[in-house]
Structure formats: structure tokens, C-alpha cells
Design a protein around this motif. Structure first.
Motif, PDB file in Angstrom:
ATOM      1  N   LEU A 214       0.836  -1.198   0.000  1.00 33.20           N
ATOM      2  CA  LEU A 214       0.000   0.000   0.000  1.00 33.20           C
ATOM      3  C   LEU A 214       0.869   1.245   0.000  1.00 33.20           C
ATOM      4  O   LEU A 214       1.903   1.310   0.672  1.00 33.20           O
ATOM      5  CB  LEU A 214      -0.913   0.008   1.224  1.00 33.20           C
ATOM      6  CG  LEU A 214      -1.822  -1.208   1.413  1.00 33.20           C
ATOM      7  CD1 LEU A 214      -2.726  -0.997   2.633  1.00 33.20           C
ATOM      8  CD2 LEU A 214      -2.655  -1.474   0.170  1.00 33.20           C
ATOM      9  N   ASP A 215       0.443   2.267  -0.755  1.00 35.69           N
ATOM     10  CA  ASP A 215       1.200   3.521  -0.769  1.00 35.69           C
ATOM     11  C   ASP A 215       0.873   4.343   0.475  1.00 35.69           C
ATOM     12  O   ASP A 215      -0.034   4.012   1.250  1.00 35.69           O
ATOM     13  CB  ASP A 215       0.936   4.314  -2.058  1.00 35.69           C
ATOM     14  CG  ASP A 215      -0.523   4.683  -2.261  1.00 35.69           C
ATOM     15  OD1 ASP A 215      -1.176   5.130  -1.286  1.00 35.69           O
ATOM     16  OD2 ASP A 215      -1.025   4.553  -3.397  1.00 35.69           O
ATOM     17  N   ASP A 216       1.636   5.402   0.678  1.00 34.09           N
ATOM     18  CA  ASP A 216       1.504   6.197   1.901  1.00 34.09           C
ATOM     19  C   ASP A 216       0.106   6.786   2.051  1.00 34.09           C
ATOM     20  O   ASP A 216      -0.433   6.848   3.161  1.00 34.09           O
ATOM     21  CB  ASP A 216       2.538   7.324   1.909  1.00 34.09           C
ATOM     22  CG  ASP A 216       3.954   6.820   2.102  1.00 34.09           C
ATOM     23  OD1 ASP A 216       4.106   5.662   2.549  1.00 34.09           O
ATOM     24  OD2 ASP A 216       4.898   7.570   1.802  1.00 34.09           O
ATOM     25  N   ARG A 217      -0.478   7.224   0.954  1.00 30.43           N
ATOM     26  CA  ARG A 217      -1.809   7.836   1.032  1.00 30.43           C
ATOM     27  C   ARG A 217      -2.849   6.827   1.499  1.00 30.43           C
ATOM     28  O   ARG A 217      -3.728   7.143   2.299  1.00 30.43           O
ATOM     29  CB  ARG A 217      -2.191   8.422  -0.330  1.00 30.43           C
ATOM     30  CG  ARG A 217      -3.488   9.200  -0.335  1.00 30.43           C
ATOM     31  CD  ARG A 217      -3.786   9.749  -1.707  1.00 30.43           C
ATOM     32  NE  ARG A 217      -2.932  10.890  -2.013  1.00 30.43           N
ATOM     33  CZ  ARG A 217      -2.833  11.447  -3.217  1.00 30.43           C
ATOM     34  NH1 ARG A 217      -3.503  10.935  -4.241  1.00 30.43           N
ATOM     35  NH2 ARG A 217      -2.066  12.485  -3.418  1.00 30.43           N
ATOM     36  N   MET A 218      -2.749   5.579   1.020  1.00 28.47           N
ATOM     37  CA  MET A 218      -3.673   4.534   1.440  1.00 28.47           C
ATOM     38  C   MET A 218      -3.452   4.178   2.907  1.00 28.47           C
ATOM     39  O   MET A 218      -4.410   4.006   3.669  1.00 28.47           O
ATOM     40  CB  MET A 218      -3.522   3.295   0.557  1.00 28.47           C
ATOM     41  CG  MET A 218      -3.975   3.487  -0.876  1.00 28.47           C
ATOM     42  SD  MET A 218      -3.749   1.989  -1.873  1.00 28.47           S
ATOM     43  CE  MET A 218      -5.040   0.943  -1.206  1.00 28.47           C
ATOM     44  N   LEU A 219      -2.188   4.062   3.313  1.00 31.14           N
ATOM     45  CA  LEU A 219      -1.896   3.730   4.707  1.00 31.14           C
ATOM     46  C   LEU A 219      -2.493   4.767   5.659  1.00 31.14           C
ATOM     47  O   LEU A 219      -3.087   4.418   6.688  1.00 31.14           O
ATOM     48  CB  LEU A 219      -0.384   3.638   4.915  1.00 31.14           C
ATOM     49  CG  LEU A 219       0.312   2.417   4.291  1.00 31.14           C
ATOM     50  CD1 LEU A 219       1.824   2.606   4.296  1.00 31.14           C
ATOM     51  CD2 LEU A 219      -0.074   1.135   5.016  1.00 31.14           C
ATOM     52  N   ARG A 220      -2.372   6.043   5.302  1.00 33.29           N
ATOM     53  CA  ARG A 220      -2.930   7.093   6.158  1.00 33.29           C
ATOM     54  C   ARG A 220      -4.451   7.022   6.180  1.00 33.29           C
ATOM     55  O   ARG A 220      -5.077   7.193   7.232  1.00 33.29           O
ATOM     56  CB  ARG A 220      -2.473   8.466   5.661  1.00 33.29           C
ATOM     57  CG  ARG A 220      -1.001   8.766   5.929  1.00 33.29           C
ATOM     58  CD  ARG A 220      -0.705  10.240   5.711  1.00 33.29           C
ATOM     59  NE  ARG A 220      -0.961  10.662   4.336  1.00 33.29           N
ATOM     60  CZ  ARG A 220      -0.058  10.627   3.368  1.00 33.29           C
ATOM     61  NH1 ARG A 220       1.176  10.170   3.615  1.00 33.29           N
ATOM     62  NH2 ARG A 220      -0.358  11.046   2.158  1.00 33.29           N
TER      63      ARG A 220
END
Length: 305
Positions: A214-220
Motif C-alpha cells: 500500500l502507498d503512503d496515502r492509502m496507509l494514512r
């Protein structure tokens, strides 16, 4: 048949006029495994939007029947791709999809966004992990294919060019990917679904591996802790190694579309099944009124296919 004969066939076709044939070759013969994985993550990506996750949480379907909801979506989309959205089975699949969506108050922009992920997430995945680069005809054909599907779903204001729709997707994610408790709830159910496909001893590693993809935007947006950097690096290296090996494989002579091997809900599908046998049940009685389709006029979209 040579390894690149199908790619040459795709290059000779018109991406708008022949979009269905191109999409069938690309998703059913050239990159079937990659399309399946990319579309799994594409749906996962849509759960980063609070208005989408709120509705999914309210129905209780992901809590109670996550595997069935996954199988319904995968099989219905495969029916349209395998047979064409205007074939008997394709139209029947569209009716099931439209009937399900027509029960809920879903904004046009949310529908547009989900549609966009079906185009661009597989393109991005295959750009990174495919055994060959996608031809421009494949990218454009995916856009034209889903544009036609979207029209038949009653989705309005579909951007009229490939780059315009990509810009819509990127802008939508910038504005709407924010954390919510329902994002996390649906995200946890989905990670659990993916992990459940593996033997119990492997499930913690699968959960970690999913987070690593998962990319950072999804993780957040999900509120997930990032996996260690080596997890994503190892997964990416494995996928690229797979792609390198596939270059030496013979081409797939028959499409896998319409003949799923991984569905868990409908044994033997499609034998003995029609698309109308699939789909979600009616909304639960306790669904908040603001999440129900508000007007009779909107109901007219349900059976438009």
C-alpha cells in the motif's frame, strides 16, 4: 503462436472501435493474473474514501460475507468482459450491478471514481510488474471499454479523454483520501479476506505483505502502520522476477475470462449458474435513511441495462 503475436494483434487494432477485443486479449490472455491482482487492489483503494466505506460498513456485507461480495464483483465484471457488455450474459450482469447500486444513495462522483480505478490501477500495476509494457492501444482500449460500461451503469459526466479521466482520479484521491473509522473497518475486513486465502501459519506474513504493497496515502486513509521497507521491496522484487520469467513462457492460447478458478462462493461457476444468481441482498432494515436511494426518479437507473 509466438510470444509477441498477441501484442502485434493488439497493435493492429483500433483502440476505440475494437476496445472489447483488445481488452479481452489483454486481460484474458496476456495479463490475466496481473489484472486480477490489480483489480483486487483497485477495489481495496476505493475503501480509502469515507463516503464509500461508510456505506459498506452500514450494509454489514463485508463483516458477514466478504468473500461472497468479492466473488460477486469479480464474476459480474468478468461476465461483461468475457461476453461483451451488450451480450445476453453481459446485459444480465449489468442488471445485477445496477440493481445493487440502485438501492443506495451513491454519489455520481463516487461511482466515477470506482470506475476510474478499474482503468488506471491495472495499467499502473502492469507498468511496474508486467512481463512486457502495455501497448498504448491496451491503455486506451481499457478507457473506452469502461466508458461504455459506465454509460450502461447510468454514470454521468464520464471524462471524454483518457488523460482527463486520469486527472479526475488523481484529483479525487487528493481531496477524498482521508482517515475514517469505517475506512479502517472495511480495510481490516479486506486484509482478513486476502489472508484467509492462505493456510493459517502464513496469514500474519500475508497481512504484513499487503501493508507493504500500500502507498503512503492509502496507509494514512486506513490508519494502518506501514510495513518495514524491506517488505515492499521484497514483494516488488518477487513480482519483477515473475515478470522476467514469463517472457520465456509460451502465449496463452485460450482466454481465462468467464472461467474463474479462484471463486469460493459458487462451485463450478459458470456451469449451472447465470449472472442473475449473483449479487448482494436487499439493504438491511436498519440501514440509515440517508444511505438509501432517495427518489423514484433515481430508481429508474436500476434496470436500465
Amino acid at each position: 503462436m509466438g510470444r509477441f503475436d498477441l501484442a502485434r494483434r493488439i497493435a493492429a487494432l483500433d483502440p476505440e472501435k475494437d476496445h472489447l477485443e483488445i481488452y479481452q486479449i489483454s486481460s484474458g490472455q496476456e495479463f490475466p493474473w496481473d489484472y486480477t491482482r490489480a483489480l483486487e487492489f483497485a477495489l481495496f483503494r476505493t475503501y480509502c474514501v469515507p463516503s464509500i466505506s461508510k456505506l459498506l460498513a452500514a450494509t454489514g456485507e463485508f463483516r458477514d460475507r466478504a468473500q461472497r461480495r468479492y466473488d460477486d464483483t469479480a464474476l459480474l465484471m468478468a461476465e461483461m468482459a468475457a461476453h461483451g457488455y451488450d451480450s445476453d450474459r453481459g446485459r444480465e450482469a449489468l442488471k445485477v450491478v445496477n440493481r445493487a447500486h440502485g438501492r443506495y444513495a451513491i454519489s455520481n462522483d463516487d461511482m466515477l471514481y470506482v470506475l476510474s480505478t478499474f482503468i488506471y490501477d491495472p495499467i499502473d500495476w502492469i507498468t511496474r510488474y508486467g512481463w512486457r509494457p502495455l501497448h498504448s492501444n491496451e491503455k486506451l482500449a481499457a478507457y473506452f471499454y469502461y466508458r461504455e460500461v459506465g454509460k450502461r451503469m447510468g454514470i454521468k459526466d464520464i471524462p471524454q479523454t483518457f488523460p482527463d479521466f486520469r486527472n479526475f482520479k488523481d484529483s479525487y484521491e487528493e481531496r477524498h483520501f482521508v482517515y475514517s473509522d469505517t475506512n479502517r473497518e472495511i480495510g481490516e475486513y479486506t486484509v482478513g479476506l486476502f489472508a484467509g486465502w492462505f493456510p493459517a501459519p502464513m496469514r500474519p506474513a500475508v497481512r504484513l505483505g499487503v501493508r507493504g504493497m500500500l502507498d503512503d496515502r492509502m496507509l494514512r486513509a486506513f490508519g494502518f502502520e506501514p510495513a518495514p521497507a524491506w517488505v515492499g521491496a521484497l514483494a516488488g522484487a518477487g513480482l519483477k522476477a515473475r515478470a522476467g520469467a514469463l517472457r520465456f513462457f509460451p502465449p496463452r492460447r485460450e482466454s481465462v475470462l468467464g472461467n474463474p478458478k479462484s471463486n469460493h462462493t459458487y462451485p463450478g461457476y459458470p456451469t449451472g449458474y447465470r449472472p442473475s444468481d449473483l449479487g448482494a441482498p436487499p439493504p438491511p432494515d436498519d440501514l440509515p435513511e440517508e444511505l438509501r436511494r432517495p427518489s423514484r426518479q433515481d430508481q429508474g437507473n436500476i434496470d436500465m441495462a
